[in-house]
Design a protein around this motif. Structure first.
Motif, PDB file in Angstrom:
ATOM      1  N   THR A  29      32.252  53.297  30.787  1.00 29.10           N
ATOM      2  CA  THR A  29      33.321  53.540  31.743  1.00 29.10           C
ATOM      3  C   THR A  29      34.362  54.531  31.244  1.00 29.10           C
ATOM      4  OG1 THR A  29      34.500  51.600  30.909  1.00 29.10           O
ATOM      5  CG2 THR A  29      33.120  51.285  32.848  1.00 29.10           C
ATOM      6  N   VAL A  30      34.880  55.286  32.190  1.00 32.14           N
ATOM      7  CA  VAL A  30      36.093  56.074  32.003  1.00 32.14           C
ATOM      8  C   VAL A  30      37.109  55.501  32.980  1.00 32.14           C
ATOM      9  CG1 VAL A  30      37.166  58.342  32.240  1.00 32.14           C
ATOM     10  CG2 VAL A  30      34.904  58.136  31.194  1.00 32.14           C
ATOM     11  N   VAL A  35      30.756  56.699  33.901  1.00 31.82           N
ATOM     12  CA  VAL A  35      30.701  58.164  33.833  1.00 31.82           C
ATOM     13  C   VAL A  35      29.865  58.728  34.982  1.00 31.82           C
ATOM     14  CG1 VAL A  35      29.913  60.124  32.453  1.00 31.82           C
ATOM     15  CG2 VAL A  35      31.054  58.200  31.336  1.00 31.82           C
ATOM     16  N   HIS A  38      31.769  59.209  38.248  1.00 32.45           N
ATOM     17  CA  HIS A  38      32.644  60.387  38.231  1.00 32.45           C
ATOM     18  C   HIS A  38      31.842  61.649  38.559  1.00 32.45           C
ATOM     19  CE1 HIS A  38      36.413  58.669  36.602  1.00 32.45           C
ATOM     20  NE2 HIS A  38      35.636  57.858  35.896  1.00 32.45           N
ATOM     21  N   ILE A 133      32.292  65.210  32.008  1.00 31.55           N
ATOM     22  CA  ILE A 133      33.273  65.042  33.077  1.00 31.55           C
ATOM     23  C   ILE A 133      34.194  66.254  33.052  1.00 31.55           C
ATOM     24  CG2 ILE A 133      35.346  63.781  33.775  1.00 31.55           C
ATOM     25  CD1 ILE A 133      33.965  61.213  33.145  1.00 31.55           C
ATOM     26  N   ASP A 135      37.600  67.708  34.399  1.00 31.54           N
ATOM     27  CA  ASP A 135      38.869  67.235  34.941  1.00 31.54           C
ATOM     28  C   ASP A 135      39.648  68.422  35.502  1.00 31.54           C
ATOM     29  OD1 ASP A 135      41.053  65.659  35.544  1.00 31.54           O
ATOM     30  OD2 ASP A 135      41.893  65.770  33.519  1.00 31.54           O
ATOM     31  N   TYR A 257      35.261  67.051  29.276  1.00 30.20           N
ATOM     32  CA  TYR A 257      35.168  65.970  28.292  1.00 30.20           C
ATOM     33  C   TYR A 257      33.702  65.599  28.130  1.00 30.20           C
ATOM     34  CZ  TYR A 257      40.178  65.595  29.051  1.00 30.20           C
ATOM     35  OH  TYR A 257      41.516  65.873  29.141  1.00 30.20           O
ATOM     36  N   CYS A 259      31.423  63.110  27.381  1.00 26.03           N
ATOM     37  CA  CYS A 259      31.392  61.646  27.254  1.00 26.03           C
ATOM     38  C   CYS A 259      30.101  61.151  26.615  1.00 26.03           C
ATOM     39  CB  CYS A 259      31.585  61.001  28.626  1.00 26.03           C
ATOM     40  SG  CYS A 259      33.203  61.360  29.344  1.00 26.03           S
ATOM     41  N   LEU A 265      34.443  60.514  24.916  1.00 29.13           N
ATOM     42  CA  LEU A 265      34.606  59.372  25.818  1.00 29.13           C
ATOM     43  C   LEU A 265      36.020  58.802  25.714  1.00 29.13           C
ATOM     44  CD1 LEU A 265      33.053  57.505  27.823  1.00 29.13           C
ATOM     45  CD2 LEU A 265      32.543  56.043  25.864  1.00 29.13           C
ATOM     46  N   ALA A 268      38.514  61.252  27.358  1.00 33.27           N
ATOM     47  CA  ALA A 268      38.464  61.180  28.822  1.00 33.27           C
ATOM     48  C   ALA A 268      39.214  59.951  29.326  1.00 33.27           C
ATOM     49  CB  ALA A 268      37.016  61.160  29.300  1.00 33.27           C
ATOM     50  N   ASN A 269      39.049  58.824  28.649  1.00 36.29           N
ATOM     51  CA  ASN A 269      39.746  57.603  29.054  1.00 36.29           C
ATOM     52  C   ASN A 269      41.261  57.762  28.949  1.00 36.29           C
ATOM     53  OD1 ASN A 269      38.229  54.983  29.807  1.00 36.29           O
ATOM     54  ND2 ASN A 269      36.900  55.930  28.279  1.00 36.29           N
TER      55      ASN A 269
END
Length: 292
Positions: A29-30, A35, A38, A133, A135, A257, A259, A265, A268-269
């Motif tokens: 998870t993020v 992931v 997303h 990911i 952003d 990111y 991940c 990872l 990103a979180n």
């Protein structure tokens, strides 16, 4: 129309072990979403409606995540938790279809993409690597901009980012003939080289796992001979494609990111967690109180 996207999810996730021993790395998870969600949301926002997962045994959790969970939905409804019910029920819009195809052996990214050839057919398509990911805090997604450029030019697109010159040996690097490619802009690709030495790199533009490709690529993949490690490389097919028709490099605007590794990872979180309405304040307070 560009509607199909291939997402290879058959990898073992060795860079995030032991977390990925029993859980697909794409399901890590993020903030509050795995992931893979997303990444799928990014594709949907860019207009894709046919999501093709190239998977393997042990990855059923990914397919389950995008399916209905009727018992959970009914229980959330019973308890009046309607926002949570919507969150688990609306992982994809009703007009989006997710299908899966197996990759029987891990024979490279090109082989994974080729496994989806019978579903892609004669259509142009996209490829998204699920580890990454992207952003875009301003809400203007790079993938959406890249698909718009494809619609305008009719040329295949490869997303790249500018990396420090002393790090080019970590990436696949594109050669744009010396052209300066600003963020959000494109340039024709003259060639590609995998993990070059700094003094041999034609640019500092690194491929970051987003491609929009003509249907012709599938035929070229069928003709591509295995390279190092017996793997079929997507890059080899793309180099062959440049001899027939132009490809463009799109230099991304956002922050990426990775991940697929532990540091990426965590980053990103933190980045997305600081902007999330449920976690931002508490996370910011926690970080400000850390003694580093």
């Amino acid at each position: 129309m560009l509607t199909k996207v291939v997402i290879p999810v058959a990898g073992l996730g060795t860079r995030v072990l032991p977390a990925s021993k029993a859980i697909p790395k794409e399901m890590l998870t993020v903030v509050d979403k795995p992931v893979i969600q997303h990444v799928v949301e990014e594709a949907i926002e860019a207009g894709f409606r046919e999501i093709i997962l190239v998977t393997r045994s042990g990855k059923q959790a990914i397919e389950d995540h995008f399916d209905h969970h009727y018992e959970l939905e009914m229980e959330l409804t019973r308890k009046g938790k309607h926002e949570l019910r919507a969150a688990v029920n609306d992982t994809i819009p009703d007009d989006v279809e997710i299908v899966s195809v197996r990759q029987p052996q891990a024979l490279g990214l090109g082989h994974a993409v080729l496994c989806a050839a019978h579903i892609v057919g004669d259509d142009d398509f996209a490829v998204i690597l699920p580890d990454m990911i992207i952003d875009n805090p301003d809400g203007k997604r790079d993938l959406s901009a890249m698909t718009a450029r494809y619609a305008e030019s009719g040329r295949g697109q490869i997303m790249v980012e500018s990396v420090p010159e002393d790090q080019v040996q970590r990436y696949g690097i594109v050669d744009c003939g010396g052209a300066k490619v600003e963020s959000g802009q494109t340039a024709e690709i003259k060639g590609m080289i995998e993990k070059p030495k700094a003094e041999e790199a034609p640019s500092n533009l690194a491929i970051v796992g987003r491609y929009i490709l003509p249907a012709r690529v599938m035929q070229l993949l069928k003709e591509t001979q295995p390279g190092a490690g017996g793997e079929i490389q997507l890059t080899d097919a793309l180099l062959a494609l440049t001899q027939e028709s132009p490809l463009e490099a799109y230099n991304m605007r956002g922050k990426i990111y990775d991940c697929g590794n532990k540091a990426g990872l965590l980053q990103a979180n933190i980045a997305l967690g600081l902007r999330h309405p449920e976690t931002g304040s508490a996370l910011r307070e926690f970080i400000s109180g850390l003694t580093l």
